[in-house]
Scaffold this motif. Structure first.
Motif, PDB file in Angstrom:
ATOM      1  N   GLY A 177      36.862  48.451  39.417  1.00  0.00           N
ATOM      2  CA  GLY A 177      35.634  49.204  39.620  1.00  0.00           C
ATOM      3  C   GLY A 177      34.458  48.557  38.919  1.00  0.00           C
ATOM      4  O   GLY A 177      34.565  47.473  38.318  1.00  0.00           O
ATOM      5  N   GLU A 178      33.334  49.212  38.979  1.00  0.00           N
ATOM      6  CA  GLU A 178      32.118  48.720  38.370  1.00  0.00           C
ATOM      7  C   GLU A 178      32.011  49.203  36.917  1.00  0.00           C
ATOM      8  O   GLU A 178      32.560  50.259  36.554  1.00  0.00           O
ATOM      9  N   PRO A 179      31.315  48.457  36.074  1.00  0.00           N
ATOM     10  CA  PRO A 179      31.120  48.901  34.675  1.00  0.00           C
ATOM     11  C   PRO A 179      30.269  50.170  34.618  1.00  0.00           C
ATOM     12  O   PRO A 179      29.253  50.277  35.305  1.00  0.00           O
ATOM     13  N   GLU A 180      30.696  51.119  33.801  1.00  0.00           N
ATOM     14  CA  GLU A 180      29.977  52.385  33.634  1.00  0.00           C
ATOM     15  C   GLU A 180      29.400  52.442  32.215  1.00  0.00           C
ATOM     16  O   GLU A 180      30.114  52.238  31.230  1.00  0.00           O
ATOM     17  N   VAL A 181      28.100  52.719  32.111  1.00  0.00           N
ATOM     18  CA  VAL A 181      27.418  52.724  30.815  1.00  0.00           C
ATOM     19  C   VAL A 181      27.859  53.937  30.000  1.00  0.00           C
ATOM     20  O   VAL A 181      27.840  55.072  30.489  1.00  0.00           O
ATOM     21  N   VAL A 182      28.261  53.701  28.766  1.00  0.00           N
ATOM     22  CA  VAL A 182      28.617  54.764  27.823  1.00  0.00           C
ATOM     23  C   VAL A 182      27.475  55.013  26.848  1.00  0.00           C
ATOM     24  O   VAL A 182      27.081  56.144  26.593  1.00  0.00           O
ATOM     25  N   GLU A 183      26.930  53.944  26.280  1.00  0.00           N
ATOM     26  CA  GLU A 183      25.774  54.002  25.381  1.00  0.00           C
ATOM     27  C   GLU A 183      24.875  52.819  25.693  1.00  0.00           C
ATOM     28  O   GLU A 183      25.357  51.730  26.036  1.00  0.00           O
TER      29      GLU A 183
ATOM     30  N   LYS B 291      27.162  49.628  25.496  1.00  0.00           N
ATOM     31  CA  LYS B 291      28.602  49.855  25.529  1.00  0.00           C
ATOM     32  C   LYS B 291      28.966  50.358  26.929  1.00  0.00           C
ATOM     33  O   LYS B 291      28.385  51.325  27.417  1.00  0.00           O
ATOM     34  N   VAL B 292      29.922  49.669  27.548  1.00  0.00           N
ATOM     35  CA  VAL B 292      30.308  50.026  28.922  1.00  0.00           C
ATOM     36  C   VAL B 292      31.819  50.212  28.999  1.00  0.00           C
ATOM     37  O   VAL B 292      32.571  49.668  28.179  1.00  0.00           O
ATOM     38  N   GLU B 293      32.243  50.947  29.988  1.00  0.00           N
ATOM     39  CA  GLU B 293      33.665  51.135  30.265  1.00  0.00           C
ATOM     40  C   GLU B 293      33.972  50.495  31.615  1.00  0.00           C
ATOM     41  O   GLU B 293      33.313  50.784  32.628  1.00  0.00           O
ATOM     42  N   LEU B 294      34.958  49.588  31.616  1.00  0.00           N
ATOM     43  CA  LEU B 294      35.293  48.833  32.814  1.00  0.00           C
ATOM     44  C   LEU B 294      36.732  49.154  33.222  1.00  0.00           C
ATOM     45  O   LEU B 294      37.675  48.926  32.451  1.00  0.00           O
ATOM     46  N   PRO B 295      36.952  49.684  34.431  1.00  0.00           N
ATOM     47  CA  PRO B 295      38.317  50.036  34.865  1.00  0.00           C
ATOM     48  C   PRO B 295      39.114  48.808  35.322  1.00  0.00           C
ATOM     49  O   PRO B 295      38.578  47.885  35.937  1.00  0.00           O
ATOM     50  N   THR B 296      40.412  48.812  34.956  1.00  0.00           N
ATOM     51  CA  THR B 296      41.332  47.771  35.429  1.00  0.00           C
ATOM     52  C   THR B 296      42.590  48.454  35.972  1.00  0.00           C
ATOM     53  O   THR B 296      42.732  49.684  35.877  1.00  0.00           O
ATOM     54  N   ASP B 297      43.506  47.661  36.516  1.00  0.00           N
ATOM     55  CA  ASP B 297      44.751  48.218  37.042  1.00  0.00           C
ATOM     56  C   ASP B 297      45.745  48.574  35.931  1.00  0.00           C
ATOM     57  O   ASP B 297      46.864  49.011  36.223  1.00  0.00           O
ATOM     58  N   ASP B 298      45.342  48.384  34.674  1.00  0.00           N
ATOM     59  CA  ASP B 298      46.210  48.764  33.549  1.00  0.00           C
ATOM     60  C   ASP B 298      45.395  49.492  32.484  1.00  0.00           C
ATOM     61  O   ASP B 298      45.486  49.211  31.297  1.00  0.00           O
ATOM     62  N   GLY B 299      44.572  50.427  32.921  1.00  0.00           N
ATOM     63  CA  GLY B 299      43.731  51.180  31.997  1.00  0.00           C
ATOM     64  C   GLY B 299      42.315  50.624  31.962  1.00  0.00           C
ATOM     65  O   GLY B 299      41.982  49.646  32.634  1.00  0.00           O
TER      66      GLY B 299
END
Length: 205
Positions: free
Chosen positions: A162-168, A175-183
């Protein structure tokens, strides 16, 4: 019997003044008595008149000495040395300001995404040096040193999902959250003289 004539009084006075001169012993007695009287008066008169109290000059000098040798916070006093005392280092009293919030820089998000795709790219047989070389353009030197202990074969993720999602988001860090196939990966990107670089990451559920 009272002396009633001036001639009689003069005769008496001559006898009194002449008595010390009659013999050395009489003179010694008179000198001793006079000395005792002088010493006694020298002790009693200052006590009766308050002459033993220190004058203004002595008090001022004493006050000045006390002030110069007192232990005032922030100064150093050395006995026998005159001059200004050295000041202690100034303490920091201002609280550091909090980071300033700002919209995320698209370049920071791009670096986070590129770094995540390099992180999951570890085909069988790749060496740690080759894996780190792919991450180097997007990573700070400090973080590369930390990642030198990571074995690429132990990473379970193989692709970004998926695409990076901004956290802060702040002016100098994102700070971003990036989804992978293992978390998901929680990635911190900072603004450096060389541009946006990944300074920290961790795997989250």
């Amino acid at each position: 019997m009272p002396i009633r004539t001036n001639r009689g009084r003069a005769a008496v006075y001559r006898r009194l003044w002449g008595w010390p001169m009659r013999s050395p012993r009489h003179l010694t007695v008179v000198v001793f008595v006079v000395a005792v009287l002088v010493i006694t008066l020298g002790i009693l008169v200052p006590q009766l008149t308050g002459g033993n109290k220190p004058g203004g000059g002595a008090a001022a000098e004493s006050s000045g000495n006390t002030t110069s040798t007192s232990n005032v916070p922030g100064t150093t006093n050395t006995p026998g040395v005159t001059g200004s005392a050295s000041a202690l280092p100034t303490r920091i009293t201002e609280v550091p300001s909090a980071p300033t919030s700002a919209p995320p820089d698209p370049a920071a998000l791009e670096v986070a995404d590129s770094w995540g795709r390099a992180w999951v790219d570890h085909p069988e047989g790749i060496t740690a040096e080759e894996w780190l070389a792919e991450l180097a353009p997007f990573t700070t030197e400090e973080q590369l040193t930390e990642m030198a202990t990571v074995a690429p074969g132990n990473i379970g993720a193989t692709e970004v999902t998926g695409e990076p999602e901004v956290v802060e988001s702040f002016t100098s860090s994102v700070k971003v959250e990036l989804p992978t196939d293992d978390g998901n990966l929680l990635i911190t990107v900072i603004d450096t003289p060389d541009g946006w670089r990944v300074a920290f990451y961790e795997q989250v559920s």
